[in-house]
Design a protein around this motif. Structure first.
Motif, mmCIF file in Angstrom:
data_model
loop_
_atom_site.group_PDB
_atom_site.id
_atom_site.type_symbol
_atom_site.label_atom_id
_atom_site.label_comp_id
_atom_site.label_asym_id
_atom_site.label_seq_id
_atom_site.Cartn_x
_atom_site.Cartn_y
_atom_site.Cartn_z
ATOM 1 N N ALA A 157 0.794 -1.348 0.254
ATOM 2 C CA ALA A 157 -0.385 -0.283 0.315
ATOM 3 C C ALA A 157 1.097 1.064 0.316
ATOM 4 O O ALA A 157 2.104 1.276 0.253
ATOM 5 N N LYS A 158 0.368 2.288 -0.196
ATOM 6 C CA LYS A 158 0.728 3.962 -0.764
ATOM 7 C C LYS A 158 2.077 4.033 0.797
ATOM 8 O O LYS A 158 1.087 4.053 2.068
ATOM 9 N N SER A 159 2.745 4.588 0.939
ATOM 10 C CA SER A 159 3.630 4.742 2.576
ATOM 11 C C SER A 159 2.449 5.834 3.571
ATOM 12 O O SER A 159 2.732 6.090 4.388
ATOM 13 N N GLY A 160 1.260 6.472 2.627
ATOM 14 C CA GLY A 160 0.975 7.751 3.586
ATOM 15 C C GLY A 160 0.126 6.939 4.151
ATOM 16 O O GLY A 160 0.159 7.562 4.861
ATOM 17 N N LEU A 161 -0.600 6.057 4.083
ATOM 18 C CA LEU A 161 -1.023 5.453 4.688
ATOM 19 C C LEU A 161 -0.599 4.852 6.521
ATOM 20 O O LEU A 161 -1.742 4.169 6.779
ATOM 21 N N PHE A 162 0.550 4.874 6.209
ATOM 22 C CA PHE A 162 1.530 4.217 7.496
ATOM 23 C C PHE A 162 2.004 5.768 8.875
ATOM 24 O O PHE A 162 2.001 4.936 9.109
ATOM 25 N N LYS A 163 1.291 6.691 8.101
ATOM 26 C CA LYS A 163 1.366 7.244 9.458
ATOM 27 C C LYS A 163 1.269 7.861 10.517
ATOM 28 O O LYS A 163 2.222 7.945 11.538
ATOM 29 N N GLU A 164 -0.540 7.804 10.437
ATOM 30 C CA GLU A 164 -0.933 8.657 11.373
ATOM 31 C C GLU A 164 -2.253 7.786 11.657
ATOM 32 O O GLU A 164 -2.881 7.666 10.921
ATOM 33 N N GLY A 165 -3.082 8.169 12.666
ATOM 34 C CA GLY A 165 -4.044 7.943 13.311
ATOM 35 C C GLY A 165 -4.880 6.402 13.086
ATOM 36 O O GLY A 165 -3.322 5.569 13.176
ATOM 37 N N PHE A 166 -5.808 5.620 13.419
ATOM 38 C CA PHE A 166 -6.279 4.452 13.235
ATOM 39 C C PHE A 166 -5.907 3.430 12.489
ATOM 40 O O PHE A 166 -4.956 2.529 12.606
ATOM 41 N N VAL A 167 -6.414 4.316 11.284
ATOM 42 C CA VAL A 167 -5.961 3.685 9.230
ATOM 43 C C VAL A 167 -3.892 3.228 9.869
ATOM 44 O O VAL A 167 -3.838 1.635 9.154
ATOM 45 N N GLY A 168 -3.669 4.214 10.551
ATOM 46 C CA GLY A 168 -1.625 4.111 10.354
ATOM 47 C C GLY A 168 -1.550 2.669 11.808
ATOM 48 O O GLY A 168 -0.641 2.105 10.827
ATOM 49 N N ALA A 169 -2.049 2.933 12.854
ATOM 50 C CA ALA A 169 -1.975 1.599 12.949
ATOM 51 C C ALA A 169 -2.099 0.356 12.680
ATOM 52 O O ALA A 169 -1.796 -0.595 12.686
ATOM 53 N N ALA A 170 -3.128 0.430 12.052
ATOM 54 C CA ALA A 170 -4.420 -1.334 11.473
ATOM 55 C C ALA A 170 -3.087 -1.240 10.233
ATOM 56 O O ALA A 170 -2.640 -2.709 10.433
#
Length: 311
Positions: free
Chosen positions: A71-84
């Motif tokens: 997945a694109k690296s931006g999804l890993f940065k912050e929030g619940f989605v990033g944590a998941a």
């Protein structure tokens, strides 16, 4: 190499998703024996619905080797989605990298740690009108040749009947069946030890996609097109068709503006022909007038001659 533990986040995602998947779709899963029990490997999977990542992950989860999707690296940065994303061990792709190998560095590291890395080689939902795999990108081949890990071709069909590509609403009834067929590892040994040129990566990618397509042919019981759908080629052909139609419409519009019948000449050529015709008519008229004048002079001379003789 021992397989990695599934972990809290993946189990949490399974608790949320599996009940819905069990209710919405039936399962026809085959080829799970081809999923390696240990060590790192790649699965190359066709993509024909926004639902199929969940349906395919269910298959892979039940095999005991959970998939790590790119997945694109931006999804890993912050929030619940990033944590998941981080907690389930999904893999960031650094698209801003100018080095193609660096973009897939995390995927290479995951394979070397003994993970299953799931690739959608097409990069997006297929645009083939009949749902067959289309031409693919070379990321899966690049990681496979770099690590020399097994590449398992996986075909799936049925999630696209629940939610067709690019559709907004699912078709829930009747209940659909999700078919999955995993095949034996793709033989890429002939590409080992060679420089990873664009041509070599393209050929290795075509070998991988041919194996995926063969699995889908078995599921569907029909033959795929000889040449996979190529979005780039289709865009070029569509542009050419549009230009040809525009040129044809412009030609018809020009003819209508001059009031000409179809097939008649318009513009400068027609004007030249009209002038030539007018000049020809004037010359013909001059010839006729000249002939008549000469005839009149001859008749007058004859009358005068007769008059003199009568005197």
């Amino acid at each position: 190499m021992p397989r990695r533990r599934i972990g809290f986040w993946y189990r949490f995602a399974a608790v949320l998703c599996k009940p819905w998947l069990v209710v919405l779709i039936k399962r026809d899963w085959r080829g799970m024996e081809h999923i390696p029990a240990d060590g790192g490997f790649i699965t190359a999977v066709n993509h024909n619905s926004h639902v199929d990542p969940f349906a395919y992950a269910h298959f892979q989860y039940n095999s005991g080797r959970v998939p790590r999707f790119l997945a694109k690296s931006g999804l890993f940065k912050e929030g619940f989605v990033g944590a998941a994303m981080r907690g389930t061990g999904q893999i960031p792709v650094y698209r801003e990298s100018t080095d193609a190998l660096s973009a897939f560095r995390a995927a290479i590291d995951a394979v070397e740690r003994g993970e299953c890395v799931a690739f959608y080689p097409e990069g997006t939902l297929t645009r083939d009108p009949d749902g067959w795999p289309m031409t693919a990108k070379t990321g899966a081949a690049r990681v496979a040749l770099q690590t020399r890990c097994p590449v398992i071709p996986v075909a799936q069909w049925g999630a696209n009947e629940l939610l067709p590509p690019y559709a907004r609403k699912p078709d829930l009834l009747p209940r659909k069946t999700h078919h999955v067929l995993a095949g034996p590892p793709v033989d890429l040994t002939r590409f080992y030890g060679h420089e990873m040129t664009p041509e070599l990566l393209k050929e290795a990618t075509e070998v991988i996609m041919a194996a995926v397509t063969a699995q889908l042919e078995e599921i569907r019981g029909e033959k795929a097109p000889e040449r996979p759908y190529d979005p780039r080629r289709e865009r070029i052909e569509q542009r050419r068709r549009t230009q040809a139609e525009t040129a044809a419409d412009a030609g018809l519009g020009s003819g209508a503006a001059t009031g000409a019948e179809p097939g008649t000449e318009t513009g400068v050529g027609a004007a030249v022909d009209t002038d030539a015709a007018a000049n020809g008519a004037q010359a013909k008229g001059a010839e006729i007038n000249g002939a008549e004048s000469g005839h009149a002079r001859t008749s007058h001379a004859k009358s005068s001659h007769k008059g003199e003789n009568s005197k």
